[in-house]
Design a protein around this motif. Structure first.
Motif, mmCIF file in Angstrom:
data_model
loop_
_atom_site.group_PDB
_atom_site.id
_atom_site.type_symbol
_atom_site.label_atom_id
_atom_site.label_comp_id
_atom_site.label_asym_id
_atom_site.label_seq_id
_atom_site.Cartn_x
_atom_site.Cartn_y
_atom_site.Cartn_z
ATOM 1 N N LYS A 182 0.889 -1.249 0.088
ATOM 2 C CA LYS A 182 -0.017 -0.085 0.068
ATOM 3 C C LYS A 182 0.730 1.381 -0.065
ATOM 4 O O LYS A 182 0.412 2.249 -0.457
ATOM 5 C CB LYS A 182 -0.948 -0.093 1.127
ATOM 6 C CG LYS A 182 -1.963 1.253 1.125
ATOM 7 C CD LYS A 182 -3.115 1.072 1.967
ATOM 8 C CE LYS A 182 -4.011 2.365 1.906
ATOM 9 N NZ LYS A 182 -5.103 2.313 2.664
ATOM 10 N N TYR A 183 1.935 1.311 0.699
ATOM 11 C CA TYR A 183 2.656 2.421 0.961
ATOM 12 C C TYR A 183 3.975 2.542 -0.049
ATOM 13 O O TYR A 183 4.450 3.904 0.312
ATOM 14 C CB TYR A 183 3.012 2.861 2.437
ATOM 15 C CG TYR A 183 1.640 2.598 2.987
ATOM 16 C CD1 TYR A 183 0.682 3.628 3.046
ATOM 17 C CD2 TYR A 183 1.328 1.561 3.909
ATOM 18 C CE1 TYR A 183 -0.502 3.591 3.859
ATOM 19 C CE2 TYR A 183 0.398 1.357 4.762
ATOM 20 C CZ TYR A 183 -0.632 2.370 4.358
ATOM 21 O OH TYR A 183 -1.804 2.188 5.250
ATOM 22 N N ARG A 184 4.361 1.674 -0.452
ATOM 23 C CA ARG A 184 5.622 1.468 -1.281
ATOM 24 C C ARG A 184 5.568 1.933 -2.802
ATOM 25 O O ARG A 184 5.261 1.029 -3.304
ATOM 26 C CB ARG A 184 6.629 0.547 -0.936
ATOM 27 C CG ARG A 184 7.960 0.712 -1.601
ATOM 28 C CD ARG A 184 9.086 -0.336 -1.107
ATOM 29 N NE ARG A 184 9.353 -0.340 0.291
ATOM 30 C CZ ARG A 184 9.953 -1.319 0.807
ATOM 31 N NH1 ARG A 184 10.748 -2.231 0.174
ATOM 32 N NH2 ARG A 184 10.145 -1.251 2.293
ATOM 33 N N GLN A 185 5.939 2.644 -3.421
ATOM 34 C CA GLN A 185 6.096 3.006 -4.740
ATOM 35 C C GLN A 185 6.849 2.270 -5.490
ATOM 36 O O GLN A 185 7.992 2.018 -4.978
ATOM 37 C CB GLN A 185 5.971 4.628 -5.216
ATOM 38 C CG GLN A 185 4.827 5.462 -4.690
ATOM 39 C CD GLN A 185 5.025 6.990 -5.140
ATOM 40 O OE1 GLN A 185 6.160 7.320 -5.313
ATOM 41 N NE2 GLN A 185 4.017 7.589 -5.082
ATOM 42 N N ASN A 186 6.602 1.609 -6.355
ATOM 43 C CA ASN A 186 7.664 0.712 -7.378
ATOM 44 C C ASN A 186 8.146 -0.280 -6.225
ATOM 45 O O ASN A 186 9.370 -0.327 -6.378
ATOM 46 C CB ASN A 186 8.457 1.563 -7.993
ATOM 47 C CG ASN A 186 8.092 2.875 -8.819
ATOM 48 O OD1 ASN A 186 6.864 2.532 -9.484
ATOM 49 N ND2 ASN A 186 8.390 3.839 -8.898
ATOM 50 N N ALA A 187 7.312 -0.950 -5.420
ATOM 51 C CA ALA A 187 8.012 -1.898 -4.563
ATOM 52 C C ALA A 187 8.550 -3.253 -5.636
ATOM 53 O O ALA A 187 7.564 -3.493 -6.349
ATOM 54 C CB ALA A 187 6.994 -2.404 -3.628
ATOM 55 N N ASN A 188 9.762 -3.668 -5.339
ATOM 56 C CA ASN A 188 9.947 -4.810 -6.397
ATOM 57 C C ASN A 188 9.373 -5.947 -5.810
ATOM 58 O O ASN A 188 8.816 -6.308 -4.603
ATOM 59 C CB ASN A 188 11.358 -4.958 -6.274
ATOM 60 C CG ASN A 188 12.195 -5.121 -4.752
ATOM 61 O OD1 ASN A 188 11.686 -6.099 -3.917
ATOM 62 N ND2 ASN A 188 13.239 -4.777 -4.225
ATOM 63 N N GLU A 189 9.494 -7.073 -6.548
ATOM 64 C CA GLU A 189 8.734 -8.431 -6.601
ATOM 65 C C GLU A 189 9.118 -9.343 -5.150
ATOM 66 O O GLU A 189 8.136 -9.702 -4.550
ATOM 67 C CB GLU A 189 9.077 -9.375 -7.429
ATOM 68 C CG GLU A 189 7.729 -10.170 -7.859
ATOM 69 C CD GLU A 189 8.115 -11.087 -9.220
ATOM 70 O OE1 GLU A 189 8.016 -12.181 -9.023
ATOM 71 O OE2 GLU A 189 8.373 -10.316 -10.276
ATOM 72 N N GLU A 190 10.515 -9.119 -4.783
ATOM 73 C CA GLU A 190 10.777 -9.723 -3.464
ATOM 74 C C GLU A 190 10.256 -9.250 -2.231
ATOM 75 O O GLU A 190 9.858 -9.791 -1.522
ATOM 76 C CB GLU A 190 12.494 -9.688 -3.575
ATOM 77 C CG GLU A 190 13.202 -10.207 -2.447
ATOM 78 C CD GLU A 190 13.163 -11.729 -2.460
ATOM 79 O OE1 GLU A 190 13.419 -12.353 -1.173
ATOM 80 O OE2 GLU A 190 12.771 -12.396 -3.296
ATOM 81 N N ALA A 191 10.493 -7.554 -2.383
ATOM 82 C CA ALA A 191 9.498 -7.177 -1.086
ATOM 83 C C ALA A 191 8.077 -7.539 -0.929
ATOM 84 O O ALA A 191 7.819 -7.824 -0.004
ATOM 85 C CB ALA A 191 9.555 -5.500 -1.188
ATOM 86 N N LEU A 192 7.428 -7.532 -2.192
ATOM 87 C CA LEU A 192 5.818 -7.682 -1.973
ATOM 88 C C LEU A 192 5.654 -9.403 -1.821
ATOM 89 O O LEU A 192 4.684 -9.505 -1.140
ATOM 90 C CB LEU A 192 5.378 -7.582 -3.547
ATOM 91 C CG LEU A 192 5.261 -5.968 -3.715
ATOM 92 C CD1 LEU A 192 4.949 -5.838 -5.425
ATOM 93 C CD2 LEU A 192 4.263 -5.298 -2.992
#
Length: 311
Positions: A182-192
């Motif tokens: 919800k709060y991180r723009q352009n989050a990478n796949e690993e973090a998600l």
């Protein structure tokens, strides 16, 4: 601004119904205390008690308070041998308090030998909401009730560090993934995918969001909503800042064995620096001025009730 905060306080307190509210502050039974050793600790205790009682009296007099009793007592642990009720506030010494309650209850010989998992997942201690209504009322009226609190910002940063800066099989997939999404723009796949690496600023965005992607958690819930200090007249108010002396004085008051001392060891991540005012300052630097103010407002009642200085 003050009248706005007053309205916020009153609206919070006006939500309660069917509540247990003792008519007056009960004097502490100090018959087991000998000598002058605890004089200063006792003086601090009486000041805290009267301050909280005065605050609650001021706001409680306006409206009839209402909430369901079983919910109000759901965080309170019971130790029947020494007639203790302890309201759990995470990140304010609660792991070691539960160890002490287990020793008092005859479930362990020493607090030092009880593991973190036994403390939190062992189901050894009973909670007050497990009793029938008569059992709840009897204990509220006759047992010594205690709550231990901590500076709200310190408690918040301590919770963040514990749950998000170390591997965690619950908080990363449940809270971390939702926060990053919800709060991180352009989050990478690993973090998600893992939910690891939540930043403090993202955590605060979640905390202040009225439409949180995942609910609240006891580790950062306000003490006013965990322990209801204006609805339950706590006999003893301990503070994390003076944890050991407060706890050891309390143990004397309730007639604990003379050899039992409150443990001083850090429960987990013992190599980490303890969360203190300087550590908190570093984390708050990551926030905007408005975010800092809103975070303070979120814990406003806790600051007020327990007479903590605003940061």
């Amino acid at each position: 601004q003050l009248s706005g905060r007053q309205k916020m306080t009153e609206s919070f307190l006006s939500r309660f119904r069917e509540v247990y509210l003792p008519p007056a502050m009960r004097p502490l039974n100090k018959s087991l205390i000998k000598g002058d050793k605890w004089k200063d600790v006792d003086g601090a205790q009486e000041r805290r008690r009267s301050f909280l009682y005065g605050f609650c009296k001021k706001y409680n007099s306006r409206k009839k308070l209402r909430t369901h009793l079983v919910h109000v007592v759901s965080r309170i642990y019971v130790e029947d041998r020494h007639k203790i009720l302890y309201c759990e506030v995470p990140k304010a010494g609660c792991s070691n308090w539960k160890r002490v309650l287990m020793v008092l209850n005859g479930l362990a010989v020493s607090a030092r030998n009880i593991s973190h998992d036994d403390v939190h997942y062992g189901k050894h201690l009973k909670k007050l909401d497990s009793y029938d209504l008569k059992g709840i009322y009897t204990r509220l009226n006759t047992y010594t009730k205690t709550v231990f609190v901590r500076d709200p910002m310190e408690r918040l940063v301590s919770a963040f560090r514990d749950k998000f800066e170390h591997p965690n099989s619950y908080y990363h997939p449940v809270f971390g993934k939702a926060i990053i999404k919800k709060y991180r723009q352009n989050a990478n796949e690993e973090a998600l995918k893992t939910g690891s690496g939540v930043k403090f600023k993202e955590f605060i965005q979640y905390l202040l969001d009225s439409h949180r992607p995942v609910g609240m958690d006891i580790h950062w819930e306000q003490v006013s909503k965990l322990c209801y200090p204006c609805l339950i007249n706590y006999d003893f108010i301990g503070k994390f800042e003076t944890l050991e002396e407060d706890a050891n004085y309390f143990l004397q008051l309730v007639g604990a064995p003379a050899e039992l001392r409150f443990p001083s060891f850090k429960d987990r991540h013992s190599s980490d620096e303890r969360t203190n005012a300087e550590v908190v300052r570093q984390y708050l630097k990551e926030l905007s001025k408005q975010e800092r103010q809103l975070t303070y407002d979120f814990y406003y009642l806790d600051y007020l009730m327990f007479n903590y200085t605003s940061p």
